[in-house]
Design a protein around this motif. Structure first.
Motif, PDB file in Angstrom:
ATOM      1  N   ALA A   1       3.893   2.497  -2.341  1.00  0.00           N
ATOM      2  CA  ALA A   1       3.703   1.794  -3.186  1.00  0.00           C
ATOM      3  C   ALA A   1       5.854   1.689  -4.240  1.00  0.00           C
ATOM      4  O   ALA A   1       6.207   3.287  -4.148  1.00  0.00           O
ATOM      5  CB  ALA A   1       3.053   2.721  -4.844  1.00  0.00           C
TER       6      ALA A   1
ATOM      7  N   ARG B   1       2.688  -2.609  -3.886  1.00  0.00           N
ATOM      8  CA  ARG B   1       2.479  -1.666  -2.545  1.00  0.00           C
ATOM      9  C   ARG B   1       2.728  -2.264  -1.401  1.00  0.00           C
ATOM     10  O   ARG B   1       2.872  -3.752  -0.731  1.00  0.00           O
ATOM     11  CB  ARG B   1       1.031  -1.560  -3.137  1.00  0.00           C
ATOM     12  CG  ARG B   1       0.069  -2.779  -3.185  1.00  0.00           C
ATOM     13  CD  ARG B   1      -1.275  -2.418  -3.300  1.00  0.00           C
ATOM     14  NE  ARG B   1      -2.303  -4.111  -2.942  1.00  0.00           N
ATOM     15  CZ  ARG B   1      -3.145  -4.823  -4.085  1.00  0.00           C
ATOM     16  NH1 ARG B   1      -3.055  -3.688  -5.527  1.00  0.00           N
ATOM     17  NH2 ARG B   1      -3.592  -5.982  -4.536  1.00  0.00           N
TER      18      ARG B   1
ATOM     19  N   VAL C   1      -3.390   2.789  -6.189  1.00  0.00           N
ATOM     20  CA  VAL C   1      -2.247   1.613  -6.178  1.00  0.00           C
ATOM     21  C   VAL C   1      -3.180   0.401  -5.609  1.00  0.00           C
ATOM     22  O   VAL C   1      -3.367  -0.624  -5.443  1.00  0.00           O
ATOM     23  CB  VAL C   1      -1.594   1.817  -5.352  1.00  0.00           C
ATOM     24  CG1 VAL C   1      -0.581   1.152  -4.329  1.00  0.00           C
ATOM     25  CG2 VAL C   1      -0.565   2.938  -6.214  1.00  0.00           C
TER      26      VAL C   1
END
Length: 418
Positions: free
Chosen positions: A412, A383, A328
């Motif tokens: 996320a 994110r 992420v």
């Protein structure tokens, strides 16, 4: 009174390795708006710092005022953070068992979460929890993983993992399940052999849980404190799906320390065959020939130890796994290249916490004969920004008045492509 740190949502579209577009802190990302018939969900990964471990390692928190280290001060802060971010899935590490039973689980259940917990083995006080919103998912299976194995001398540590299979609640469309895994790997920087083996055990369980009847894998989210830094061999193995570990010093695996003088090299294979996990990080099914009994029935013979052993000559120094996993976070600020950090205390400030996920496979359709190993990839929508070490020391590091763990929560937002 210490100041507060500012974190904002970074919205990401057309997310692939070559092209990441950050659109700043807007409420709606216009490019990401097409969400009709799509399932969106958010995930938090958070090492909440077990109180017993805090007290056993008080030298790491000399920079803190004593009152901010008390559980009675810390837990309301942690709960406030969890409520504020309101993630659909929580992957928590260092969840202390007594606090889980009396405070953490009841508090999260009152917020609409269903909680599953796996305590560490031995006499360790904490474990890993995965909690999810009833309103978003139903539970298909719970699969705890114990990394301690009495029959494998290498695996003498009490770390654990937890793997859930969750069914998204989507009224209008059939949806694949989502496999969510959470772990906290061994800390010891010098024991990369144990860390890699623990990771292989987790990946084997994920492979077993996420495997679908047609041979494909459902989408995967793998969270946790991996006690390894970005770019290290262990991190690269997760992202690239392969690692040639020939000649690699065991203290270099996690990248936590620079010197490798006097360190032994990883053995080939790293773990013994009786672990039952292949170099492809899947459970091995031993093919044992059936023996005909005098009465004509076929029977499985008792396995002799020597029959199970695979000779070392067959094994190369290449580890592999089946999943196409992305991180992420990118781990460095795009403008300056300064490292982001996920944990900060008196001794260090580094990234060791991650959210990995099954990225959509782009361009697979154009390749004739290419097999798609994934059903319904995940698209990263946003994110929560991370911080630099310098940012954190402006609020006296971690924990502090407002942030009550020595780790930051990672967050996320994903879209499941149906």
């Amino acid at each position: 009174m210490e100041g507060t740190i500012q974190r904002h949502w970074e919205y990401i579209c057309n997310h692939n390795k070559e092209n990441t577009k950050i659109l700043g802190d807007e409420n709606v990302d216009p490019i990401c708006e097409d969400s009709e018939n799509k399932f969106e969900f958010s995930v938090m990964s958070y090492n909440i710092l077990s109180q017993d471990l805090l007290e056993d390692n008080s030298h790491l928190y000399k920079h803190c005022r004593r009152p901010v280290l008390h559980w009675s001060f810390r837990f309301p802060n942690i709960l406030k953070e969890i409520k504020h971010f309101d993630a659909d899935v929580l992957c928590l590490q260092e969840v202390q068992e007594d606090h889980y039973g009396t405070e953490i689980r009841p508090s999260l259940e009152s917020l609409g979460y269903h909680c599953e917990y796996k305590m560490r083995t031995g006499r360790k006080p904490d474990g890993c929890a995965i909690c999810f919103k009833h309103s978003k998912f139903s539970l298909l299976s719970v699969n705890p993983v114990e990394f301690y194995r009495r029959d494998v001398p290498l695996l003498d540590r009490d770390n654990v993992g937890l793997v859930l299979l969750l069914q998204p609640k989507i009224p209008s469309a059939a949806s694949p399940a989502i496999c969510v895994a959470n772990t906290h790997l061994l800390y010891n920087p010098r024991r990369g052999d144990i860390k890699l083996t623990q990771l292989a055990m987790l990946l084997a369980e994920i492979s077993s849980v996420a495997h679908q009847k047609d041979g494909s894998f459902c989408p995967i989210v793998m969270c946790g404190d991996f006690n390894s830094v970005p770019g290290s061999p262990l991190y690269s193995f997760i992202k690239e799906g392969k690692l040639n570990y020939e000649g690699l010093a065991i203290g270099k695996v996690s990248g936590q320390e620079q010197s490798s003088r006097g360190q032994r090299i990883l053995s080939i294979p790293i773990w013994p065959p009786n672990l039952g996990i292949s170099q492809n990080c899947v459970y091995e099914v031993q093919q044992v020939p059936k023996v005909e009994k005098p009465d004509g029935d076929l029977t499985q013979p008792e396995l002799d130890k020597t029959e199970v052993l695979v000779t070392a000559e067959k094994l190369s120094s290449n580890l592999q796994h089946h999943f196409s996993l992305s991180s992420v976070y990118s781990h460095y600020l795009p403008d300056t290249g300064i490292p982001e950090v996920t944990t900060c205390h008196s001794r260090s400030a580094v990234t060791v916490d991650y959210i990995f996920y099954s990225a959509e496979k782009e361009g697979v359709a154009e390749q004739p004969g290419a097999e798609v190993a994934l059903v319904g990839g995940l698209k990263l929508l946003a994110r929560l920004s991370l911080l630099t070490e310098q940012d954190l020391w402006t609020v006296n590091g971690l924990p502090n008045e407002n942030n009550s763990s020595d780790h930051l929560p990672l967050l996320a937002k994903f879209r499941l492509e149906l």
